[in-house]
Design a protein around this motif. Structure first.
Motif, PDB file in Angstrom:
ATOM      1  N   TRP A 101       8.884   3.163  -2.873  1.00  0.00           N
ATOM      2  CA  TRP A 101       8.634   3.811  -4.150  1.00  0.00           C
ATOM      3  C   TRP A 101       7.241   4.438  -4.201  1.00  0.00           C
ATOM      4  N   TYR A 102       7.213   5.607  -4.785  1.00  0.00           N
ATOM      5  CA  TYR A 102       5.977   6.275  -5.140  1.00  0.00           C
ATOM      6  C   TYR A 102       6.066   6.609  -6.621  1.00  0.00           C
ATOM      7  N   ARG A 103       4.939   6.868  -7.242  1.00  0.00           N
ATOM      8  CA  ARG A 103       4.967   7.240  -8.653  1.00  0.00           C
ATOM      9  C   ARG A 103       3.967   8.348  -8.932  1.00  0.00           C
ATOM     10  N   GLN A 104       4.255   9.073 -10.011  1.00  0.00           N
ATOM     11  CA  GLN A 104       3.372  10.154 -10.422  1.00  0.00           C
ATOM     12  C   GLN A 104       3.261  10.166 -11.923  1.00  0.00           C
ATOM     13  N   ALA A 105       2.045   9.999 -12.395  1.00  0.00           N
ATOM     14  CA  ALA A 105       1.760  10.063 -13.815  1.00  0.00           C
ATOM     15  C   ALA A 105       1.318  11.484 -14.166  1.00  0.00           C
ATOM     16  N   PRO A 106       1.440  11.880 -15.423  1.00  0.00           N
ATOM     17  CA  PRO A 106       1.041  13.237 -15.816  1.00  0.00           C
ATOM     18  C   PRO A 106      -0.410  13.520 -15.437  1.00  0.00           C
ATOM     19  N   GLY A 107      -0.626  14.643 -14.769  1.00  0.00           N
ATOM     20  CA  GLY A 107      -1.974  15.042 -14.394  1.00  0.00           C
ATOM     21  C   GLY A 107      -2.558  14.318 -13.211  1.00  0.00           C
ATOM     22  N   LYS A 108      -1.773  13.472 -12.574  1.00  0.00           N
ATOM     23  CA  LYS A 108      -2.271  12.705 -11.429  1.00  0.00           C
ATOM     24  C   LYS A 108      -1.442  12.996 -10.184  1.00  0.00           C
ATOM     25  N   GLN A 109      -2.012  12.654  -9.042  1.00  0.00           N
ATOM     26  CA  GLN A 109      -1.291  12.828  -7.784  1.00  0.00           C
ATOM     27  C   GLN A 109      -0.273  11.710  -7.606  1.00  0.00           C
ATOM     28  N   ARG A 110       0.740  12.018  -6.816  1.00  0.00           N
ATOM     29  CA  ARG A 110       1.724  10.988  -6.480  1.00  0.00           C
ATOM     30  C   ARG A 110       1.045   9.918  -5.633  1.00  0.00           C
ATOM     31  N   GLU A 111       1.346   8.663  -5.937  1.00  0.00           N
ATOM     32  CA  GLU A 111       0.702   7.571  -5.229  1.00  0.00           C
ATOM     33  C   GLU A 111       1.712   6.535  -4.761  1.00  0.00           C
ATOM     34  N   LEU A 112       1.322   5.824  -3.733  1.00  0.00           N
ATOM     35  CA  LEU A 112       2.156   4.751  -3.205  1.00  0.00           C
ATOM     36  C   LEU A 112       2.264   3.609  -4.208  1.00  0.00           C
ATOM     37  N   VAL A 113       3.471   3.124  -4.399  1.00  0.00           N
ATOM     38  CA  VAL A 113       3.687   1.906  -5.175  1.00  0.00           C
ATOM     39  C   VAL A 113       3.992   0.754  -4.219  1.00  0.00           C
ATOM     40  N   ALA A 114       5.085   0.881  -3.489  1.00  0.00           N
ATOM     41  CA  ALA A 114       5.468  -0.161  -2.543  1.00  0.00           C
ATOM     42  C   ALA A 114       6.486   0.410  -1.564  1.00  0.00           C
ATOM     43  N   VAL A 115       6.364   0.017  -0.312  1.00  0.00           N
ATOM     44  CA  VAL A 115       7.348   0.411   0.695  1.00  0.00           C
ATOM     45  C   VAL A 115       7.684  -0.800   1.544  1.00  0.00           C
ATOM     46  N   MET A 116       8.834  -0.726   2.171  1.00  0.00           N
ATOM     47  CA  MET A 116       9.282  -1.828   3.012  1.00  0.00           C
ATOM     48  C   MET A 116       9.951  -1.261   4.249  1.00  0.00           C
ATOM     49  N   PHE A 117       9.538  -1.741   5.410  1.00  0.00           N
ATOM     50  CA  PHE A 117      10.094  -1.278   6.656  1.00  0.00           C
ATOM     51  C   PHE A 117      11.398  -2.014   6.957  1.00  0.00           C
ATOM     52  N   THR A 118      12.196  -1.422   7.795  1.00  0.00           N
ATOM     53  CA  THR A 118      13.480  -2.017   8.151  1.00  0.00           C
ATOM     54  C   THR A 118      13.299  -3.451   8.649  1.00  0.00           C
ATOM     55  N   GLY A 119      12.229  -3.688   9.374  1.00  0.00           N
ATOM     56  CA  GLY A 119      11.997  -5.013   9.936  1.00  0.00           C
ATOM     57  C   GLY A 119      11.475  -6.028   8.944  1.00  0.00           C
ATOM     58  N   GLY A 120      11.124  -5.596   7.732  1.00  0.00           N
ATOM     59  CA  GLY A 120      10.718  -6.540   6.704  1.00  0.00           C
ATOM     60  C   GLY A 120       9.267  -6.453   6.264  1.00  0.00           C
ATOM     61  N   VAL A 121       8.456  -5.682   6.960  1.00  0.00           N
ATOM     62  CA  VAL A 121       7.052  -5.559   6.559  1.00  0.00           C
ATOM     63  C   VAL A 121       6.960  -4.782   5.255  1.00  0.00           C
ATOM     64  N   LYS A 122       6.115  -5.261   4.359  1.00  0.00           N
ATOM     65  CA  LYS A 122       5.931  -4.621   3.054  1.00  0.00           C
ATOM     66  C   LYS A 122       4.490  -4.144   2.895  1.00  0.00           C
ATOM     67  N   LYS A 123       4.371  -3.070   2.149  1.00  0.00           N
ATOM     68  CA  LYS A 123       3.039  -2.567   1.834  1.00  0.00           C
ATOM     69  C   LYS A 123       3.018  -2.178   0.361  1.00  0.00           C
ATOM     70  N   TYR A 124       1.948  -2.584  -0.342  1.00  0.00           N
ATOM     71  CA  TYR A 124       1.833  -2.313  -1.780  1.00  0.00           C
ATOM     72  C   TYR A 124       0.582  -1.495  -2.072  1.00  0.00           C
ATOM     73  N   GLY A 125       0.676  -0.681  -3.115  1.00  0.00           N
ATOM     74  CA  GLY A 125      -0.510  -0.035  -3.618  1.00  0.00           C
ATOM     75  C   GLY A 125      -1.438  -1.072  -4.248  1.00  0.00           C
TER      76      GLY A 125
END
Length: 117
Positions: A36-60
């Motif tokens: 997931w990524y998100r974009q608020a009005p007037g702001k750039q799109r930013e990372l929220v959270a991603v998960m790799f097939t193998g299970g590794v997660k990364k959060y904003g």
């Protein structure tokens, strides 16, 4: 043809919770990273959270400890549990999938999350 469909957005009061989902139709090469990524009005799109097939997660940084990403590889679906929401979390949330070897990338149409009292 690959399509990503988000669901579960809406309005919630500060401190509340929401769960959004992303379902993928079509075939996607593995390994991949989905999230997931998100974009608020007037702001750039930013990372929220991603998960790799193998299970590794990364959060904003702004959601670490409050949001939890999960995925079901068998059904090409991803979920984002959002807790302790605050007005700064208000944005359109976009589902994203990217294959790791060939770099194919797909986006959903977005789902609105609004946090307001």
């Amino acid at each position: 043809q690959v399509q990503l469909v988000e669901s579960g957005g809406g309005s919630v009061q500060p401190g509340g919770s929401l769960r959004i989902s992303c379902e993928v139709s079509g075939s996607i090469f593995s390994p991949n990273v989905m999230g997931w990524y998100r974009q608020a009005p007037g702001k750039q799109r930013e990372l929220v959270a991603v998960m790799f097939t193998g299970g590794v997660k990364k959060y904003g940084d702004s959601v670490e400890g409050r949001f939890t990403i999960s995925r079901d590889n068998a059904y090409n679906a991803a979920y984002l549990q959002m807790n302790s929401l605050n007005p700064d979390d208000t944005a359109v949330y976009y589902c994203n999938v990217r294959t790791l070897y060939k770099g194919y990338e797909y986006w959903g149409q977005g789902t609105q999350v609004t946090v307001s009292s």
